[in-house]
Design an enzyme around this catalytic site. Structure first.
Site, PDB file in Angstrom:
ATOM      1  N   GLU A   1      29.747   1.108  70.472  1.00  0.00           N
ATOM      2  CA  GLU A   1      30.543  -0.117  70.507  1.00  0.00           C
ATOM      3  C   GLU A   1      30.484  -0.912  69.200  1.00  0.00           C
ATOM      4  OE1 GLU A   1      29.696  -2.456  74.017  1.00  0.00           O
ATOM      5  OE2 GLU A   1      30.973  -1.186  75.235  1.00  0.00           O
TER       6      GLU A   1
ATOM      7  N   GLU B   1      32.125   4.458  79.476  1.00  0.00           N
ATOM      8  CA  GLU B   1      31.264   3.682  80.375  1.00  0.00           C
ATOM      9  C   GLU B   1      32.144   3.056  81.438  1.00  0.00           C
ATOM     10  OE1 GLU B   1      28.897   0.835  78.205  1.00  0.00           O
ATOM     11  OE2 GLU B   1      28.368   2.280  76.657  1.00  0.00           O
TER      12      GLU B   1
ATOM     13  N   GLN C   1      18.155  -5.185  83.151  1.00  0.00           N
ATOM     14  CA  GLN C   1      17.546  -4.851  84.451  1.00  0.00           C
ATOM     15  C   GLN C   1      18.391  -5.307  85.631  1.00  0.00           C
ATOM     16  OE1 GLN C   1      14.042  -7.724  85.276  1.00  0.00           O
ATOM     17  NE2 GLN C   1      13.938  -7.262  83.099  1.00  0.00           N
TER      18      GLN C   1
HETATM   19  C1  GAL Z   1      28.209  -1.860  76.939  1.00  0.00           C
HETATM   20  C2  GAL Z   1      27.192  -1.093  76.109  1.00  0.00           C
HETATM   21  C3  GAL Z   1      26.120  -0.471  76.961  1.00  0.00           C
HETATM   22  C4  GAL Z   1      25.627  -1.464  77.964  1.00  0.00           C
HETATM   23  C5  GAL Z   1      26.779  -1.929  78.819  1.00  0.00           C
HETATM   24  C6  GAL Z   1      26.392  -2.885  79.908  1.00  0.00           C
HETATM   25  O1  GAL Z   1      28.762  -2.875  76.187  1.00  0.00           O
HETATM   26  O2  GAL Z   1      27.814  -0.096  75.352  1.00  0.00           O
HETATM   27  O3  GAL Z   1      25.061  -0.038  76.139  1.00  0.00           O
HETATM   28  O4  GAL Z   1      25.039  -2.530  77.318  1.00  0.00           O
HETATM   29  O5  GAL Z   1      27.700  -2.566  78.004  1.00  0.00           O
HETATM   30  O6  GAL Z   1      27.492  -3.286  80.659  1.00  0.00           O
END
Ligand code: GAL
Length: 642
Positions: A142, A313, A362
């Site tokens: 990111e 993600e 967490q």
């Molecule tokens: C994204 C990031 C991840 C994690 C996630 C949590 O922005 O790439 O590493 O932090 O958010 O929602």
């Protein structure tokens, strides 16, 4: 489409890995992303690499039949490195260092850090580049997250000066382009120029725009350096970077050009909460996310890397980082997954496998709870995996509508909003939403894209007209809608000779003689709706197609080209798009609130984002559903063959 998850073997005792891998495969996942934050475990001391644990993790995952997406760990440089080069951290706009203790504590312009990033990338690429289980690389993580594109460090200043010298050649050319005679801002040498922060009042907008262009180029070249190393040591593997949502701080098309696959990180509930949506929408879509958030980004990132894209993600439950962090409706995570498939994703990977019981995230859900019991996201992943198997492979259908999206336009509107509610992303999103509510499929494209073949072209705003753009529009015979502020600036952020819309006058003969911005709540009836936030006075021989109640022209039309001289409300925009769709003979399927639709080559998919069931019989007619039910429940997905 494949499913996957983000996994951090370094977070868990080694005895757990094999069982985790087995359960991933059992859940229907075939991809696993690892490594992107593991630098402090890979290289515990400068130059002393510990690959053993990562080798074993790779083997365990591979033995379960999973393919690996390996991240370069450059978003999290270890403490020893920051101690070695304390000036590698970014400096914020107020001049403060952004230090160690979380992540992304580096400045894109620091030559020493660039060398270190290349060194660790090289080491990882040499180690795993040809491993048969490595299917893909992710560069860094990111870019720009936590506001990290702009840095005001000495390194950034030095590279900015070089960038300016290369762009202008001669400092007097820069002075003229920026208009530095104003307030005696003239420079005698490129070396005198600083970043545009810490000025008494606003710096010259031209100065800011070049700083943004420079910072964007820094991100692109930082990424390109890693890509070159990975290509050398890891032939035939795809390379991606995981982009963010509603994020315009660097030009993603530039970064995307160097990638094989564009991916993005989809957190619909977090984004609903953090962005401009009204309190009512935040309540209505609390557990679903606004119905266009995910689709908007799917259609945007599909245009960033030659059509190949995925979700790196996917939110699997409540996140930890928004002001409020509700849980998705049961089934919602499956809906998001299948919607990505309908838009052409190659994979969706859930973030993360198991919720971590320690450190910053967490409170962020995973597919598993911290005690390893399935969380609700796991049920959804299984549901999605079943549906994907049932539907077979899908190819997203060609879209009739092109919507032009420009990062530079976002910078121009951000640097000089002129009215605080003139938000570029919101404008684009509203136009996108309006077309989606009519059941239209949309491609979001760069101003450089080929626009031939579309049945409708939307340009919500494009303040700086790129070379060749006008000629490209002129060659089209489909309906085109150009929004306010288009053509209102030169490339060095000045008002063009002959006023706005500058060169676009070759398409439609009008002149913007004055603009005004309006505070929230002020509007004027126009056509089927109203105008708000922004209005322009137009001088033209053309008779307006739509006038405001006070008699001023709002929409002007010349053959297939329309110019909209205001920020439209939803009703006005809807009416306009309906006219265009009729002119362009584009078939619409206006959708009830909360229902969305996307076609693949073989199927039509509908998605229920509302809180109540929706009867979809008027959409599928007598077609047999291959997924879902006629009385589609909240978070339901239905599909039928076309
Ligand atoms: C994204 C990031 C991840 C994690 C996630 C949590 O922005 O790439 O590493 O932090 O958010 O929602």
């Amino acid at each position: 489409m494949k499913l996957g998850c983000c996994y951090y073997p370094e977070h868990w005792p080694e005895e757990m890995w094999a069982e985790d891998a087995r359960r991933m495969a059992e859940m229907g996942l075939s991809l696993v992303r690892i490594g992107e934050f593991a630098w402090s475990r890979i290289e515990q001391e400068p130059g002393r690499f510990d690959w053993d644990w990562l080798d074993r993790a790779v083997e365990v995952l591979a033995n379960a039949g999973l393919k690996i997406i390996m991240g370069t760990p450059t978003a999290t440089p270890p403490k020893w490195l920051v101690d070695q080069m304390p000036d590698m951290v970014a400096i914020d706009e107020q001049g403060c260092p952004r230090g160690f203790g979380s992540r992304r504590h580096y400045c894109f312009s620091h030559e020493g850090y660039r060398a270190e990033a290349a060194r660790i990338t090289n080491a990882m690429a040499e180690r795993y580049g040809k491993h048969p289980a490595i299917a893909m690389w992710q560069t860094d993580n990111e870019f720009g997250c936590h506001d990290t594109v702009l840095s005001f460090s000495k390194s950034a200043a030095a590279r900015f000066r070089k960038w300016l010298a290369a762009r202008y050649g001669d400092v007097s050319a820069l002075n003229t382009a920026w208009g530095n005679v104003f307030w005696s801002m003239e420079y005698r040498d490129f070396d005198e120029i600083d970043p545009p922060n810490l000025t008494v009042t606003e710096a010259n907008p031209a100065h800011w725009l070049d700083y943004r262009r420079f910072a964007s180029d820094e991100v692109a070249s930082f990424n390109a350096a890693q890509v070159a190393i990975l290509r050398e040591h890891s032939p035939d593997r795809d390379i991606t970077h995981n982009f963010m949502g509603f994020f315009t701080e660097f030009d993603h098309y530039d970064v995307g050009r160097d990638l094989d696959v564009a991916t993005w990180d989809s957190y619909p509930l977090g984004f609903l909460e953090q962005f401009w949506f009204s309190t009512q929408e935040k309540a209505e879509y609390l557990r679903q996310g606004h119905p266009d958030i995910a689709a908007f980004h799917h259609d945007l990132y599909r245009g960033c890397s030659n059509g190949r894209w995925g979700v790196m993600e996917q939110q699997p439950g409540p996140v930890n980082w928004a002001r409020f962090n509700p849980a998705p409706l049961p089934g919602m995570v499956a809906l998001w997954t299948l919607e990505a498939m309908a838009h052409g994703a190659e994979f969706v990977s859930y973030f993360r496998w198991r919720q971590a019981p320690f450190a910053q995230e967490q409170m962020h859900a995973g597919l598993l709870r911290p005690d390893s019991i399935d969380a609700s996201g796991a049920d959804d992943a299984r549901t999605a995996a079943d549906a994907i198997e049932r539907l077979g492979s899908q190819e997203t259908a060609g879209a009739p509508v092109a919507l032009v999206f420009s990062y530079e336009a976002a910078w121009v509107c951000g640097i000089q909003p002129q009215g605080q509610s003139f938000r570029y992303l919101e404008l684009i999103y509203e136009w996108y939403s309006a077309a989606r509510r009519l059941g239209l499929d949309i491609d979001i494209v760069s101003p450089d894209a080929d626009l031939g073949g579309y049945a409708m072209v939307l340009v919500p705003t494009l303040p700086i007209t790129p070379a060749g753009f006008v000629a490209k529009l002129k060659a089209l015979d489909c309906p085109v809608l150009i929004g306010p502020r288009s053509g209102s600036k030169t490339k060095s952020f000045c008002i063009p000779d002959g006023l706005a819309p500058g060169e676009l006058r070759k398409l439609i003969d009008l002149t913007v003689t004055r603009v005004e911005s309006l505070r929230d709540g002020i509007n004027e009836k126009a056509g089927s709706g109203a105008i708000e936030r922004w209005r322009e006075d137009i001088a033209s021989i053309l008779i307006p197609e739509i006038e405001a109640d006070d008699g001023s022209g709002v929409v002007f039309k010349s053959e297939n080209i329309r110019y909209l001289a205001a920020w439209p409300d939803r009703e006005l925009l809807k009416g306009l798009l309906e006219r265009m769709a009729k002119d362009g003979r584009v078939e619409m399927s206006p959708l009830p609130k909360g229902l969305r639709l996307r076609r693949t080559v073989s199927h039509v998919f509908v998605f229920n984002y509302s809180q109540a069931p929706i009867d979809i019989s008027s959409f599928c007619g007598s077609k047999e559903l291959v997924l879902g039910s006629i009385n589609l429940p909240p978070a339901g997905v239905a599909a039928w063959r076309r």
